[in-house]
Motif scaffolding. Structure first.
Motif, PDB file in Angstrom:
ATOM      1  N   MET A   1      -8.403  47.762  14.519  1.00  0.00           N
ATOM      2  CA  MET A   1      -7.859  48.622  13.472  1.00  0.00           C
ATOM      3  C   MET A   1      -8.298  50.051  13.751  1.00  0.00           C
ATOM      4  SD  MET A   1      -9.064  48.975   9.500  1.00  0.00           S
ATOM      5  CE  MET A   1     -10.570  49.808  10.033  1.00  0.00           C
ATOM      6  N   TYR A   2      -7.357  50.983  13.650  1.00  0.00           N
ATOM      7  CA  TYR A   2      -7.668  52.412  13.776  1.00  0.00           C
ATOM      8  C   TYR A   2      -6.809  53.136  12.758  1.00  0.00           C
ATOM      9  CZ  TYR A   2      -8.607  56.932  16.021  1.00  0.00           C
ATOM     10  OH  TYR A   2      -9.000  58.234  16.295  1.00  0.00           O
ATOM     11  N   LEU A   3      -7.422  53.540  11.637  1.00  0.00           N
ATOM     12  CA  LEU A   3      -6.685  54.127  10.524  1.00  0.00           C
ATOM     13  C   LEU A   3      -7.389  55.374  10.019  1.00  0.00           C
ATOM     14  CD1 LEU A   3      -5.961  50.974   8.286  1.00  0.00           C
ATOM     15  CD2 LEU A   3      -4.283  52.223   9.658  1.00  0.00           C
ATOM     16  N   SER A   4      -6.606  56.281   9.451  1.00  0.00           N
ATOM     17  CA  SER A   4      -7.223  57.387   8.724  1.00  0.00           C
ATOM     18  C   SER A   4      -7.922  56.805   7.504  1.00  0.00           C
ATOM     19  CB  SER A   4      -6.166  58.413   8.313  1.00  0.00           C
ATOM     20  OG  SER A   4      -5.160  57.822   7.506  1.00  0.00           O
ATOM     21  N   GLU A   5      -8.966  57.470   7.024  1.00  0.00           N
ATOM     22  CA  GLU A   5      -9.747  56.948   5.905  1.00  0.00           C
ATOM     23  C   GLU A   5      -8.878  56.673   4.682  1.00  0.00           C
ATOM     24  OE1 GLU A   5     -12.662  55.838   5.878  1.00  0.00           O
ATOM     25  OE2 GLU A   5     -13.910  56.840   7.351  1.00  0.00           O
ATOM     26  N   GLY A   6      -7.838  57.480   4.494  1.00  0.00           N
ATOM     27  CA  GLY A   6      -6.940  57.281   3.364  1.00  0.00           C
ATOM     28  C   GLY A   6      -5.758  56.390   3.653  1.00  0.00           C
ATOM     29  N   ASN A   7      -5.709  55.793   4.875  1.00  0.00           N
ATOM     30  CA  ASN A   7      -4.677  54.830   5.281  1.00  0.00           C
ATOM     31  C   ASN A   7      -3.296  55.435   5.486  1.00  0.00           C
ATOM     32  OD1 ASN A   7      -6.558  52.573   4.948  1.00  0.00           O
ATOM     33  ND2 ASN A   7      -6.315  52.955   2.757  1.00  0.00           N
ATOM     34  N   LYS A   8      -3.215  56.764   5.659  1.00  0.00           N
ATOM     35  CA  LYS A   8      -1.908  57.400   5.820  1.00  0.00           C
ATOM     36  C   LYS A   8      -1.310  57.129   7.194  1.00  0.00           C
ATOM     37  CE  LYS A   8       0.516  61.813   5.315  1.00  0.00           C
ATOM     38  NZ  LYS A   8       0.394  63.247   4.963  1.00  0.00           N
ATOM     39  N   THR A   9      -2.127  57.174   8.230  1.00  0.00           N
ATOM     40  CA  THR A   9      -1.640  56.962   9.591  1.00  0.00           C
ATOM     41  C   THR A   9      -2.594  56.044  10.339  1.00  0.00           C
ATOM     42  OG1 THR A   9      -2.839  58.890  10.465  1.00  0.00           O
ATOM     43  CG2 THR A   9      -0.579  59.244   9.711  1.00  0.00           C
ATOM     44  N   GLY A  10      -2.075  55.390  11.367  1.00  0.00           N
ATOM     45  CA  GLY A  10      -2.951  54.575  12.193  1.00  0.00           C
ATOM     46  C   GLY A  10      -2.222  53.438  12.873  1.00  0.00           C
ATOM     47  N   VAL A  11      -3.011  52.558  13.481  1.00  0.00           N
ATOM     48  CA  VAL A  11      -2.477  51.413  14.215  1.00  0.00           C
ATOM     49  C   VAL A  11      -3.342  50.192  13.946  1.00  0.00           C
ATOM     50  CG1 VAL A  11      -1.937  50.448  16.491  1.00  0.00           C
ATOM     51  CG2 VAL A  11      -1.584  52.885  16.075  1.00  0.00           C
ATOM     52  N   LEU A  12      -2.695  49.057  13.749  1.00  0.00           N
ATOM     53  CA  LEU A  12      -3.344  47.752  13.747  1.00  0.00           C
ATOM     54  C   LEU A  12      -2.778  46.970  14.912  1.00  0.00           C
ATOM     55  CD1 LEU A  12      -3.087  46.984   9.938  1.00  0.00           C
ATOM     56  CD2 LEU A  12      -5.204  47.377  11.185  1.00  0.00           C
ATOM     57  N   PHE A  13      -3.651  46.436  15.759  1.00  0.00           N
ATOM     58  CA  PHE A  13      -3.188  45.654  16.900  1.00  0.00           C
ATOM     59  C   PHE A  13      -3.951  44.335  16.947  1.00  0.00           C
ATOM     60  CE2 PHE A  13      -3.314  44.948  21.705  1.00  0.00           C
ATOM     61  CZ  PHE A  13      -2.114  44.250  21.691  1.00  0.00           C
ATOM     62  N   PHE A  14      -3.231  43.246  16.713  1.00  0.00           N
ATOM     63  CA  PHE A  14      -3.808  41.896  16.755  1.00  0.00           C
ATOM     64  C   PHE A  14      -3.251  41.199  17.989  1.00  0.00           C
ATOM     65  CE2 PHE A  14      -4.650  41.219  11.899  1.00  0.00           C
ATOM     66  CZ  PHE A  14      -5.367  42.401  11.874  1.00  0.00           C
ATOM     67  N   SER A  15      -4.139  40.748  18.865  1.00  0.00           N
ATOM     68  CA  SER A  15      -3.710  40.182  20.134  1.00  0.00           C
ATOM     69  C   SER A  15      -4.251  38.771  20.313  1.00  0.00           C
ATOM     70  CB  SER A  15      -4.196  41.067  21.286  1.00  0.00           C
ATOM     71  OG  SER A  15      -3.957  40.456  22.530  1.00  0.00           O
ATOM     72  N   ASN A  16      -3.410  37.892  20.846  1.00  0.00           N
ATOM     73  CA  ASN A  16      -3.871  36.537  21.164  1.00  0.00           C
ATOM     74  C   ASN A  16      -3.911  36.273  22.658  1.00  0.00           C
ATOM     75  OD1 ASN A  16      -0.944  36.474  21.196  1.00  0.00           O
ATOM     76  ND2 ASN A  16      -1.063  34.247  21.238  1.00  0.00           N
ATOM     77  N   GLN A  17      -3.633  37.310  23.471  1.00  0.00           N
ATOM     78  CA  GLN A  17      -3.903  37.232  24.906  1.00  0.00           C
ATOM     79  C   GLN A  17      -4.645  38.482  25.325  1.00  0.00           C
ATOM     80  OE1 GLN A  17      -1.244  35.734  28.180  1.00  0.00           O
ATOM     81  NE2 GLN A  17      -1.268  37.870  28.836  1.00  0.00           N
ATOM     82  N   LYS A  18      -5.809  38.285  25.888  1.00  0.00           N
ATOM     83  CA  LYS A  18      -6.602  39.404  26.373  1.00  0.00           C
ATOM     84  C   LYS A  18      -6.071  39.832  27.724  1.00  0.00           C
ATOM     85  CE  LYS A  18     -11.384  40.893  27.028  1.00  0.00           C
ATOM     86  NZ  LYS A  18     -12.813  40.475  26.968  1.00  0.00           N
TER      87      LYS A  18
END
Length: 439
Positions: A400-417
């Motif tokens: 997870m990489y988000l601004s503190e207020g959740n306005k912008t960012g990225v969530l990346f969930f991966s099941n293959q490394k």
């Protein structure tokens, strides 16, 4: 008489010189027509064959500075760009474009093809051989893009989608921390409450506070962390299993360990008389209306959770099992499954009053006193928060990489490394740049 003749001859020479000078002819530049503002993403194509010219200072042959090309299209094949203007001249239709926020120039429209942020996100994920789902967030998800690639279950050819549930690993910790803050609001403990009140047999517990557990500053270390315990553990057993492996190095020392949050889960059980699972269901899932959030042992039979794989020896989908025994030992620290969209809803709920309010959020985050506070890392310099998750000897990686207020960012969930870059770098340094410059 001779002087007069010389003067006449001089004038004649001058006239002759003027008579034979080539006249200057103005260059005929192309006229620009049909100009319009554009706003779409694209990529360069077919440049090995066409090698189109790129002109920094304007459309080709519309001014003195655009007579020759400045860049070669052959060096731009498949680069991802943003088109901002379009215009027509006698030589064709042209587009002005930028590359990661920097205006580059003009190129013929035939040199590019429309290519979406979603398509480019998938291409970037695939480039490093990851498989999973990325949620790119802009303006509080009102303009979000979700990109999935690969299979949740390769054997059954079940694709990853925006509804796939992934092991959250350490991203679960903030949920446990949020319930602790709720219990503080209910006056059942404070951040200064000593661990000895709940587990007096833990060495140095009289010196360890709830706040230190939340921030991994308890000085506790757990041996054999994230190794299969060899048997299935109930919630209560998982807490005792973690406690049996503890080494105390001294309260106040930072050491990131799952044990801190497993113990917090045990404290939640003691204070509420209910399991962590029951608390999460009533305090988090029901409050937020989450539809793709489960504990490892409650996933519906008709739902295919993401299976753990790695990219090994140039081959995708090499199976690295994530066992039920291991997950049973990670109560409160990494045994939940979620979709990225549900996890984003949780992050919003930490501030919007549905789980916690904004004041509670700052309390949870310890007002950013340390780098890690309350289940997440905080970057003071750019007001961003992040959290990474992985489970040893598996292919599970979450970020997870988000601004503190959740306005912008990225969530990346991966099941293959994958290979070539870390999940954190892929999320923060690659996918997040799409949010910054292309969305």
């Amino acid at each position: 008489m001779m002087k007069k003749m010389a003067t006449i001859l001089g004038l004649a020479g001058t006239v002759a010189a003027v008579a034979f000078t080539t006249p200057t002819i103005a260059h005929a530049y192309d006229t620009i027509s049909n100009q319009s503002t554009q706003n779409y993403t694209a990529r360069f194509v077919n440049q090995a064959k066409t090698n189109d010219g790129i002109y920094k200072y304007g459309i080709y042959n519309t001014s003195r500075s655009t007579a020759t090309r400045d860049l070669n299209g052959s060096n731009w094949e498949h680069r991802f760009i943003k088109v901002t203007q379009q215009a027509t001249t006698a030589s064709g239709t042209w587009v002005k474009f930028s590359y990661y926020g920097k205006t580059i120039g003009w190129v013929k429209k035939s040199a590019i093809e429309p290519y979406s942020v979603k398509q480019n996100a998938i291409a970037l994920i695939d480039k490093y051989h990851y498989r999973g789902t990325a949620m790119l967030i802009k303006n509080y998800a009102s303009n979000s893009v979700t990109a999935s690639t690969g299979y949740a279950y390769y054997g059954g050819r079940k694709l990853n989608t925006n509804e796939t549930v992934y092991p959250t690993a350490s991203l679960q910790k903030v949920i446990t921390a949020a319930i602790i803050v709720q219990l503080v609001n209910e006056h059942k403990l404070t951040q200064y409450t000593r661990l000895s009140k709940f587990y007096p047999n833990i060495k140095t517990s009289a010196d360890i506070t709830i706040r230190q557990l939340l921030d991994h500053n308890s000085g506790l270390e757990q041996a054999n962390e994230e190794l299969d315990p060899g048997r299935f553990l109930t919630e209560a057993q998982s807490v005792q299993y973690a406690i049996s492996q503890l080494n105390a190095t001294g309260a106040g020392k930072h050491h990131y360990t799952n044990a801190n949050y497993i113990i917090l889960a045990g404290i939640i059980r003691q204070l509420t008389g209910k399991s962590l699972e029951e608390n999460v269901q009533s305090r988090i899932i029901n409050k937020l209306g989450l539809t793709h959030t489960y504990f490892y042992n409650t996933i519906p039979a008709n739902l295919t959770p993401a299976v753990s794989y790695k990219y090994v020896d140039n081959k995708n989908y090499q199976y690295y099992p994530l066992t039920t025994n291991l997950l049973s030992s990670l109560t409160g620290a990494g045994n939940m499954y979620m979709s990225p969209a549900d996890y984003y809803t949780v992050q919003k709920g930490l501030r919007n009053g549905k789980i916690l309010n904004k004041s509670d959020y700052y309390y949870l985050s310890n007002h950013y006193k340390y780098a890690y506070d309350g289940g997440m890392w905080h970057i003071k310099s750019n007001h961003m928060k992040y959290s990474s998750g992985s489970l040893r000897d598996t292919g599970v990686t979450t970020h997870m990489y988000l601004s503190e207020g959740n306005k912008t960012g990225v969530l990346f969930f991966s099941n293959q490394k994958g290979t070539g870059t870390t999940t954190a770098d892929l999320t923060e340094k690659t996918l997040y740049r799409l949010v910054q410059y292309y969305m």
